[in-house]
Design an enzyme around this catalytic site. Structure first.
Site, PDB file in Angstrom:
ATOM      1  N   ARG A 161     -10.296 -24.502  28.623  1.00  0.00           N
ATOM      2  CA  ARG A 161     -10.243 -23.314  27.761  1.00  0.00           C
ATOM      3  C   ARG A 161      -9.047 -23.300  26.808  1.00  0.00           C
ATOM      4  O   ARG A 161      -9.209 -23.004  25.635  1.00  0.00           O
ATOM      5  CB  ARG A 161     -10.298 -22.032  28.589  1.00  0.00           C
ATOM      6  CG  ARG A 161     -11.551 -21.934  29.482  1.00  0.00           C
ATOM      7  CD  ARG A 161     -11.762 -20.548  30.070  1.00  0.00           C
ATOM      8  NE  ARG A 161     -12.138 -19.604  29.041  1.00  0.00           N
ATOM      9  CZ  ARG A 161     -11.333 -18.722  28.520  1.00  0.00           C
ATOM     10  NH1 ARG A 161     -10.081 -18.615  28.958  1.00  0.00           N
ATOM     11  NH2 ARG A 161     -11.746 -17.929  27.557  1.00  0.00           N
TER      12      ARG A 161
ATOM     13  N   TYR B 224     -10.375 -23.484  23.068  1.00  0.00           N
ATOM     14  CA  TYR B 224     -10.408 -22.209  22.334  1.00  0.00           C
ATOM     15  C   TYR B 224      -9.009 -21.680  22.048  1.00  0.00           C
ATOM     16  O   TYR B 224      -8.872 -20.520  21.643  1.00  0.00           O
ATOM     17  CB  TYR B 224     -11.120 -21.119  23.138  1.00  0.00           C
ATOM     18  CG  TYR B 224     -12.406 -21.512  23.794  1.00  0.00           C
ATOM     19  CD1 TYR B 224     -13.556 -21.744  23.040  1.00  0.00           C
ATOM     20  CD2 TYR B 224     -12.486 -21.639  25.179  1.00  0.00           C
ATOM     21  CE1 TYR B 224     -14.744 -22.080  23.654  1.00  0.00           C
ATOM     22  CE2 TYR B 224     -13.688 -21.975  25.799  1.00  0.00           C
ATOM     23  CZ  TYR B 224     -14.801 -22.199  25.029  1.00  0.00           C
ATOM     24  OH  TYR B 224     -15.985 -22.530  25.633  1.00  0.00           O
TER      25      TYR B 224
ATOM     26  N   CYS C 239      -3.934 -38.121  27.941  1.00  0.00           N
ATOM     27  CA  CYS C 239      -3.330 -38.698  26.738  1.00  0.00           C
ATOM     28  C   CYS C 239      -3.883 -38.051  25.476  1.00  0.00           C
ATOM     29  O   CYS C 239      -4.638 -38.674  24.705  1.00  0.00           O
ATOM     30  CB  CYS C 239      -3.594 -40.193  26.720  1.00  0.00           C
ATOM     31  SG  CYS C 239      -3.000 -40.939  28.222  1.00  0.00           S
TER      32      CYS C 239
HETATM   33  N1  LLP Z   1     -26.144 -14.968  29.177  1.00  0.00           N
HETATM   34  C1  LLP Z   1     -26.201 -15.878  28.189  1.00  0.00           C
HETATM   35  C2  LLP Z   1     -27.475 -16.136  27.520  1.00  0.00           C
HETATM   36  C3  LLP Z   1     -25.034 -16.570  27.800  1.00  0.00           C
HETATM   37  O1  LLP Z   1     -25.091 -17.451  26.811  1.00  0.00           O
HETATM   38  C4  LLP Z   1     -23.803 -16.316  28.471  1.00  0.00           C
HETATM   39  C5  LLP Z   1     -22.586 -17.029  28.118  1.00  0.00           C
HETATM   40  C6  LLP Z   1     -23.812 -15.354  29.510  1.00  0.00           C
HETATM   41  C7  LLP Z   1     -24.997 -14.701  29.828  1.00  0.00           C
HETATM   42  C8  LLP Z   1     -22.578 -15.011  30.286  1.00  0.00           C
HETATM   43  O2  LLP Z   1     -21.573 -14.478  29.486  1.00  0.00           O
HETATM   44  P1  LLP Z   1     -20.218 -13.959  30.155  1.00  0.00           P
HETATM   45  O3  LLP Z   1     -20.547 -12.722  30.938  1.00  0.00           O
HETATM   46  O4  LLP Z   1     -19.693 -15.033  31.035  1.00  0.00           O
HETATM   47  O5  LLP Z   1     -19.342 -13.673  29.006  1.00  0.00           O
HETATM   48  N2  LLP Z   1     -16.937 -21.222  27.783  1.00  0.00           N
HETATM   49  C9  LLP Z   1     -16.582 -19.992  27.118  1.00  0.00           C
HETATM   50  C10 LLP Z   1     -17.624 -18.924  27.322  1.00  0.00           C
HETATM   51  C11 LLP Z   1     -19.003 -19.305  26.865  1.00  0.00           C
HETATM   52  C12 LLP Z   1     -20.059 -18.258  27.127  1.00  0.00           C
HETATM   53  C13 LLP Z   1     -21.425 -18.742  26.802  1.00  0.00           C
HETATM   54  N3  LLP Z   1     -22.500 -17.850  27.152  1.00  0.00           N
HETATM   55  C14 LLP Z   1     -15.199 -19.555  27.590  1.00  0.00           C
HETATM   56  O6  LLP Z   1     -14.614 -20.236  28.417  1.00  0.00           O
HETATM   57  O7  LLP Z   1     -14.655 -18.555  27.118  1.00  0.00           O
END
Ligand code: LLP
Length: 427
Positions: free
Chosen positions: A323, A327, A353
């Site tokens: 992360r 990001y 690296c």
């Molecule tokens: N439903 C769908 C269709 C999604 O695409 C996602 C997340 C969720 C539910 C769950 O969202 P949450 O409640 O976790 O915000 N890797 C990124 C976050 C990517 C989220 C992608 N979609 C990070 O580390 O911030």
């Protein structure tokens, strides 16, 4: 020192505790890098959603991508939770963890025919379909299998979730969902296709959302569509409002799940839709604050000149926690044992690296080599996004409940890292 996030992660005296376990003890028993999770933090996050919806037809589908470790899935399955999956791999995981297929929804823009078939055979509750082309394919796969695919269309409400552009998914320019203007026509087409049964509507506007207003905008747009679609004679049984609720990494003040759902229910009822089954797909808000990534300080590398950088080199890296590198996410880093010394400002970096391999920049820390640090709020999108870059085995994982702890994933060994690879034949 009080810490933001979960009450299960707190100092007792000079020791960082995860529930009743000292994090330094976990590091000594299981080694580092180590992901450690509080089971009760996960369960209380889930019950905040469940309580807010008590007495109504509802289903919380945990977004597996946030943390797909089997014991995490098992914890939620046992608490009555459903699952939101995005691949056949995630389907296999939830089934292995004891999920009921009738509580599984299948999301994602690029489902393959093979994945559709697997999910149909398993009997998932619903496919969240993201394009017209996918709808046609699903109809063909279901017809071939002699099965019906229950579907929602994931509509793109074109609202600004006010979050990082990489994790904003409900705007027109995103690859996700079916454009608002096309939705009524696509529903009519869906209803006419063989093998397809229309059951609901779905949207997801982004992740790490810290305000209620984008959700209210989205639900208004979705309810407009529901009314237009039902005017054509179709019936939508459920509304799936996606996930996305943010957590506290630093000083964010996201609404609680209860406040968010309260506000949404008020709007939904005011518009006469209170009878519908409500679904949510939270990921981060169920697991994020429940987890820490524990690392050992390997070396301190002071700057050569007085205005340069000091580096704190730890044994966890960008492959363990993407992360920050991906990001520029800010995640709190704290010592697992407090020292009564003046802090020094460090960039906390890993052994990979790449200059992008950092976990935190400009952090004031009183640490020595051999100490342990914890990256807080690392339960979501930490382990599930880990890679083997630099041929680094992925971290071990441990689940804590009170004073008990269980190893839920063994540290990967080098042999496991190249299992399945082949040398060329000898000549
Ligand atoms: N439903 C769908 C269709 C999604 O695409 C996602 C997340 C969720 C539910 C769950 O969202 P949450 O409640 O976790 O915000 N890797 C990124 C976050 C990517 C989220 C992608 N979609 C990070 O580390 O911030």
């Amino acid at each position: 020192m009080t810490l933001p996030g979960s009450p299960q992660v707190a100092y007792r005296g000079d020791r960082l505790m995860l529930e009743g376990c000292a994090v330094t003890d976990l590091a000594a028993s299981f080694g580092t890098p180590l992901y450690a999770y509080s089971r009760s933090a996960m369960l209380s996050a889930l019950s905040a959603y469940q309580q807010a919806l008590e007495g109504r037809d509802h289903l919380i589908c945990y977004a597996v991508k946030a943390n797909s470790s089997l014991a995490v899935l098992q914890t939620f399955a046992q608490a009555g939770c459903g699952f939101d999956i995005v691949s056949a791999g995630e389907l296999s995981r939830v089934l292995a963890a004891g999920a009921q297929p009738s509580k599984v929804v299948f999301s994602g823009v690029g489902k393959t025919r093979a994945e559709m078939r697997q999910a149909l055979d398993a009997g998932v509750m619903c496919f969240n379909v993201e394009s017209e082309a996918e709808l046609e394919t699903l109809s063909s796969v279901a017809t071939q299998a002699g099965l019906m695919a229950r579907i929602s269309l994931r509509v793109n409400p074109d609202v600004d979730a006010k979050t990082h552009p990489y994790i904003s998914t409900g705007l027109k320019g995103n690859k996700f969902g079916i454009a608002h203007e096309r939705a009524v026509a696509v529903y009519a087409h869906a209803a006419a296709l063989p093998g397809i049964e229309v059951v609901g509507i779905d949207c997801h506007i982004g992740s790490q959302i810290t305000e209620i207003s984008p959700y209210l905008d989205a639900v208004d747009r979705v309810l407009d569509l529901v009314e237009a679609i039902e005017a054509t004679g179709l019936r939508l049984h459920h509304l799936d409002l996606g996930g996305g609720l943010g957590i506290t990494y630093t000083d964010e003040k996201p609404p609680s799940a209860g406040d968010l759902i309260g506000a949404l229910l008020q709007r939904i009822e005011a518009r006469g839709h209170g009878h519908r089954k409500l679904m949510f797909e939270p990921g981060r808000s169920l697991v994020g604050n429940a987890g820490v990534l524990v690392a050992e300080v390997l070396y301190l590398k002071p700057s050569d000149d007085h205005d340069g950088k000091n580096f704190c080199i730890v044994d966890a890296a960008m492959n363990d926690l993407m992360r920050p590198a991906m990001y520029e996410a800010w995640m709190r880093i704290v010592p697992c044992r407090l020292r009564d010394e003046a802090p020094v400002t460090y960039d906390v970096v890993g052994p990979v690296c790449e200059s992008g391999d950092w976990l935190g920049r400009d952090r004031a820390l009183a640490v020595h080599a051999g100490d342990h640090l914890a990256v807080l709020s690392a339960g979501a999108y930490g382990m599930s996004m880990a890679s083997n870059y630099n041929t680094r085995g992925r971290a071990a994982e441990v689940m804590v409940s009170g004073a008990e702890s269980w190893l839920i994933r063994e540290r990967e060994t080098p042999a496991e890292l190249f299992r399945g690879e082949h040398l060329l034949p000898a000549r």
